[in-house]
Structures are given as structure tokens and as C-alpha cells.
Design a protein around this motif. Sequence first.
Motif, PDB file in Angstrom:
ATOM      1  N   UNK A 273       0.817  -1.214   0.000  1.00 18.13           N
ATOM      2  CA  UNK A 273       0.000   0.000   0.000  1.00 18.13           C
ATOM      3  C   UNK A 273       0.853   1.268   0.000  1.00 18.13           C
ATOM      4  N   UNK A 274       2.100   1.179   0.480  1.00 18.48           N
ATOM      5  CA  UNK A 274       2.961   2.360   0.451  1.00 18.48           C
ATOM      6  C   UNK A 274       3.214   2.797  -0.995  1.00 18.48           C
ATOM      7  N   UNK A 275       3.258   1.813  -1.911  1.00 22.07           N
ATOM      8  CA  UNK A 275       3.455   2.146  -3.323  1.00 22.07           C
ATOM      9  C   UNK A 275       2.222   2.854  -3.881  1.00 22.07           C
ATOM     10  N   UNK A 276       1.040   2.384  -3.475  1.00 19.53           N
ATOM     11  CA  UNK A 276      -0.198   3.057  -3.903  1.00 19.53           C
ATOM     12  C   UNK A 276      -0.232   4.498  -3.393  1.00 19.53           C
ATOM     13  N   UNK A 277       0.199   4.679  -2.141  1.00 15.95           N
ATOM     14  CA  UNK A 277       0.179   6.032  -1.564  1.00 15.95           C
ATOM     15  C   UNK A 277       1.121   6.969  -2.321  1.00 15.95           C
ATOM     16  N   UNK A 278       2.319   6.487  -2.626  1.00 18.01           N
ATOM     17  CA  UNK A 278       3.275   7.316  -3.375  1.00 18.01           C
ATOM     18  C   UNK A 278       2.727   7.620  -4.765  1.00 18.01           C
TER      19      UNK A 278
ATOM     20  N   UNK B  38      -8.186   8.829  -6.521  1.00 18.09           N
ATOM     21  CA  UNK B  38      -9.359   8.395  -7.296  1.00 18.09           C
ATOM     22  C   UNK B  38      -8.941   7.902  -8.679  1.00 18.09           C
ATOM     23  N   UNK B  39      -8.011   8.616  -9.319  1.00 17.65           N
ATOM     24  CA  UNK B  39      -7.522   8.197 -10.639  1.00 17.65           C
ATOM     25  C   UNK B  39      -6.871   6.819 -10.547  1.00 17.65           C
ATOM     26  N   UNK B  40      -6.069   6.635  -9.513  1.00 21.50           N
ATOM     27  CA  UNK B  40      -5.369   5.353  -9.340  1.00 21.50           C
ATOM     28  C   UNK B  40      -6.354   4.189  -9.267  1.00 21.50           C
ATOM     29  N   UNK B  41      -7.382   4.319  -8.429  1.00 26.16           N
ATOM     30  CA  UNK B  41      -8.316   3.203  -8.265  1.00 26.16           C
ATOM     31  C   UNK B  41      -9.292   3.090  -9.423  1.00 26.16           C
ATOM     32  N   UNK B  42      -9.537   4.186 -10.122  1.00 23.38           N
ATOM     33  CA  UNK B  42     -10.358   4.092 -11.341  1.00 23.38           C
ATOM     34  C   UNK B  42      -9.631   3.265 -12.395  1.00 23.38           C
ATOM     35  N   UNK B  43      -8.329   3.527 -12.545  1.00 23.44           N
ATOM     36  CA  UNK B  43      -7.539   2.768 -13.518  1.00 23.44           C
ATOM     37  C   UNK B  43      -7.482   1.295 -13.120  1.00 23.44           C
ATOM     38  N   UNK B  44      -7.200   1.031 -11.846  1.00 26.42           N
ATOM     39  CA  UNK B  44      -7.084  -0.360 -11.403  1.00 26.42           C
ATOM     40  C   UNK B  44      -8.403  -1.111 -11.564  1.00 26.42           C
ATOM     41  N   UNK B  45      -9.499  -0.480 -11.158  1.00 28.25           N
ATOM     42  CA  UNK B  45     -10.802  -1.140 -11.287  1.00 28.25           C
ATOM     43  C   UNK B  45     -11.180  -1.326 -12.751  1.00 28.25           C
ATOM     44  N   UNK B  46     -10.900  -0.305 -13.567  1.00 28.27           N
ATOM     45  CA  UNK B  46     -11.238  -0.385 -14.985  1.00 28.27           C
ATOM     46  C   UNK B  46     -10.493  -1.505 -15.691  1.00 28.27           C
ATOM     47  N   UNK B  47      -9.205  -1.627 -15.393  1.00 25.56           N
ATOM     48  CA  UNK B  47      -8.411  -2.673 -16.039  1.00 25.56           C
ATOM     49  C   UNK B  47      -8.906  -4.060 -15.661  1.00 25.56           C
TER      50      UNK B  47
ATOM     51  N   UNK C 266       1.074  -1.586 -13.379  1.00 25.37           N
ATOM     52  CA  UNK C 266       0.342  -0.376 -13.749  1.00 25.37           C
ATOM     53  C   UNK C 266       0.670   0.768 -12.786  1.00 25.37           C
ATOM     54  N   UNK C 267       0.727   0.467 -11.489  1.00 26.59           N
ATOM     55  CA  UNK C 267       1.051   1.501 -10.502  1.00 26.59           C
ATOM     56  C   UNK C 267       2.443   2.066 -10.769  1.00 26.59           C
ATOM     57  N   UNK C 268       3.408   1.180 -11.057  1.00 23.22           N
ATOM     58  CA  UNK C 268       4.770   1.630 -11.330  1.00 23.22           C
ATOM     59  C   UNK C 268       4.815   2.513 -12.569  1.00 23.22           C
ATOM     60  N   UNK C 269       4.067   2.129 -13.598  1.00 24.05           N
ATOM     61  CA  UNK C 269       4.039   2.938 -14.835  1.00 24.05           C
ATOM     62  C   UNK C 269       3.416   4.311 -14.559  1.00 24.05           C
TER      63      UNK C 269
ATOM     64  N   UNK D  89       3.435   5.948 -11.722  1.00 20.82           N
ATOM     65  CA  UNK D  89       4.411   6.751 -10.979  1.00 20.82           C
ATOM     66  C   UNK D  89       5.451   7.333 -11.936  1.00 20.82           C
ATOM     67  N   UNK D  90       5.981   6.487 -12.818  1.00 19.18           N
ATOM     68  CA  UNK D  90       7.002   6.953 -13.763  1.00 19.18           C
ATOM     69  C   UNK D  90       6.441   8.045 -14.672  1.00 19.18           C
ATOM     70  N   UNK D  91       5.210   7.848 -15.156  1.00 18.54           N
ATOM     71  CA  UNK D  91       4.599   8.835 -16.048  1.00 18.54           C
ATOM     72  C   UNK D  91       4.359  10.159 -15.317  1.00 18.54           C
ATOM     73  N   UNK D  92       3.906  10.078 -14.062  1.00 23.45           N
ATOM     74  CA  UNK D  92       3.640  11.304 -13.302  1.00 23.45           C
ATOM     75  C   UNK D  92       4.927  12.068 -13.014  1.00 23.45           C
ATOM     76  N   UNK D  93       5.972  11.342 -12.653  1.00 22.17           N
ATOM     77  CA  UNK D  93       7.254  12.009 -12.391  1.00 22.17           C
ATOM     78  C   UNK D  93       7.809  12.625 -13.674  1.00 22.17           C
ATOM     79  N   UNK D  94       7.690  11.888 -14.795  1.00 25.17           N
ATOM     80  CA  UNK D  94       8.156  12.431 -16.078  1.00 25.17           C
ATOM     81  C   UNK D  94       7.404  13.715 -16.436  1.00 25.17           C
ATOM     82  N   UNK D  95       6.086  13.724 -16.172  1.00 24.29           N
ATOM     83  CA  UNK D  95       5.287  14.920 -16.448  1.00 24.29           C
ATOM     84  C   UNK D  95       5.749  16.090 -15.577  1.00 24.29           C
TER      85      UNK D  95
END
Length: 348
Positions: A275-280, A305-314, A327-330, A332-338
Amino acid sequence: MTDSSQAISVTPNPAASARKARAFDALTSQSSLLLGVLVILIIVFTILEPKFFSVATASNILTDWGSIVLIAVGQAFVIISGGIDLSVGAVIGLSGVVAAWTMANVLGLDQTVKGQDAWGGLLVGAAVSIGVGLLVGLINAFLINVLKIVPFIATLSTMGAALGLSVVISQGAPIGSANDFALISSFSPQWNPLSPALVVVIVVVTVLGLYLHKARVGLYTYAIGSNAFAARAAGINVARHFTWVYAVSGALAGLAGIYVYIRLGAGSPSSGTGRELDAIAAVVIGGVSLMGGIGRLSGVVIGALILFTVQSGLIMIGVEPDWKKVVVAVLIAAAVAAQVLRKSDGRS
């Protein structure tokens, strides 16, 4: 001779220009953009799977969101101040296990307990759970302030200790039963997104958001995260403030522990694993800079909300649950890159 009608010039209206500028800023604010992303995700997943747009799906997303947004808010306080807390997931498991053990073995509550006794038992369990989280937060602050251990290593150590203790106390098995534990059924006969537990979460997050963005001490968090040396030179007690933010993070993880306990009907050592990864992820998706000093709790709330929408949707479109961590790791990487791209453009 000059035509008088051609000599009239249009004088800009400063008030109208200011209104347009404010409207443009509102539309392009980070929270608005995140809400736009959330709406697009809902539309896309609804097109791919019409059953996604339903009360049941919204209920599941909000239920999972309730526990993660608590530790994400605590994580945001820590990250904005320039640190990180890897122990929050393990604290969920430890605090839930200790609370369940206390209610079962100290208070003597069992399947026959109902009504006021059940509510009283849960309040004691909640106090114990928050106390355990607060203690872990204070230990993190001690390791960082007194022993001068970097936050990553300090909280990694307490994460391991919390995981081990939760297994020792529970002997590796959940304490309580989701099927017949009347204590839980008395509190929430049928779990729903408007349960008292979720209302408590919303109130806590709102209060902390006002505190972070309006109170002077809350604003110290940004000053320390932007430049701890300058903040110390300005008279801010950085060590005491670190103690405060890690205590907040730990206490919120403890509150998340009793929330998950109510959700599952049992205290399980594995209930907070990962869950620490989800929080980050929720924090960085919400626009909080991992370098500290930047971010708003409104973004963190929407990010979760975005995180759990993506997870539930997939999951609903048939993607295997094992891909969740990928998906969570991707994300995080996309958000940091942005964030890096925005910083290079001078927009943050």
C-alpha cells in the motif's frame, strides 16, 4: 480631415480581462486537469465495459479510496517537507492486528457482542490502532532527527519491523472473522460508500487540507521542503516539524488500519502489503513533487481516485490483477516524467 468614427479606439476593460484570466487559470489549474483526466478515464472504461459506469463500481472505488487517501495524505505531508515514509503500508497491517488482538483478548469482545458494547469496542480499537501508528511515526522521527538516518532507510527499517511484529502477534493468521464477527456487523451492517468510516475519512482529510494550506505551521512544511537550510536560518525548528509530519503520517496509517479492519472484518498482517506504493503513486499523480516543497492535498485526493479508477477499470476489462503493481509503477514513472517536463518548461 480625419473621420471621427475611425478615431474612436476600443479601450480594454480591465475587470473583464481579469475575469477571463481567472477563468483561464481555473480551467488550467492542476486540480481541473486531474478532474478532466478522471472524467476521460471513466468515459473510456465505460465504452470498453458498459458495466463500469454503475453504483457498484463507484462504491468499490470509494471504499478502496478511503484507506489509501489517508496514507496518501500523510505521505504528502512527508514528501512536501522533503522526506518519504515507506512504513505506512506495514503500519496498516500492524495497527489492524494490534487493534483486533486488543478487542478480542483484552476487552473480551466476541461474536456475541452487539449494540453499545460493539461501538465502545470499536472506539477502543480505533484508539489503539491510531496509537500504534503514532508510535511508529515518532520512532521514524527519532531515527531521522536524533540518529541522523536518511528517511528512506529509517522508514524502510520500521517497515520491516512492523511487518515482522504483525506476523508475530497474529501468528500469521487474520484475527477476527469477516463472516460471523457480530462486532463488525453491528457497526456497519452492510458496507457502503456512505458508511460512518468513510465520513470520518472525508472529515479528517478536509481538516488536514485546511491546516496544510491555511495555517502558518502547515505552511512551514512547504518552506522546509523547498529549502531546509533557509527554513532553519529563518527560525523554523526543522527537527520538531519533521517529528510532527512523521507523527501525522503514522497516525493516519493507524487510522487506515482500523478502516481496513472494518472493511475486512479482521486484522490481517498482510492487509497493508504494497500500500505504500499506492500512496506514493496517488501523491505524485496528484502533482506533489518528490523533491519537496510543491503540491496540494486536493490533487492527492483526485490522484487516489484516478489510481483506483484505472485499477478497477483494467480488472473489469479483463486485465489480470497481477498487472496491478506494473500499472502503478508505470503511473508513478509517467507522473514524475510529467513533473520534470513541466519544470523544464518553467510551469512549476
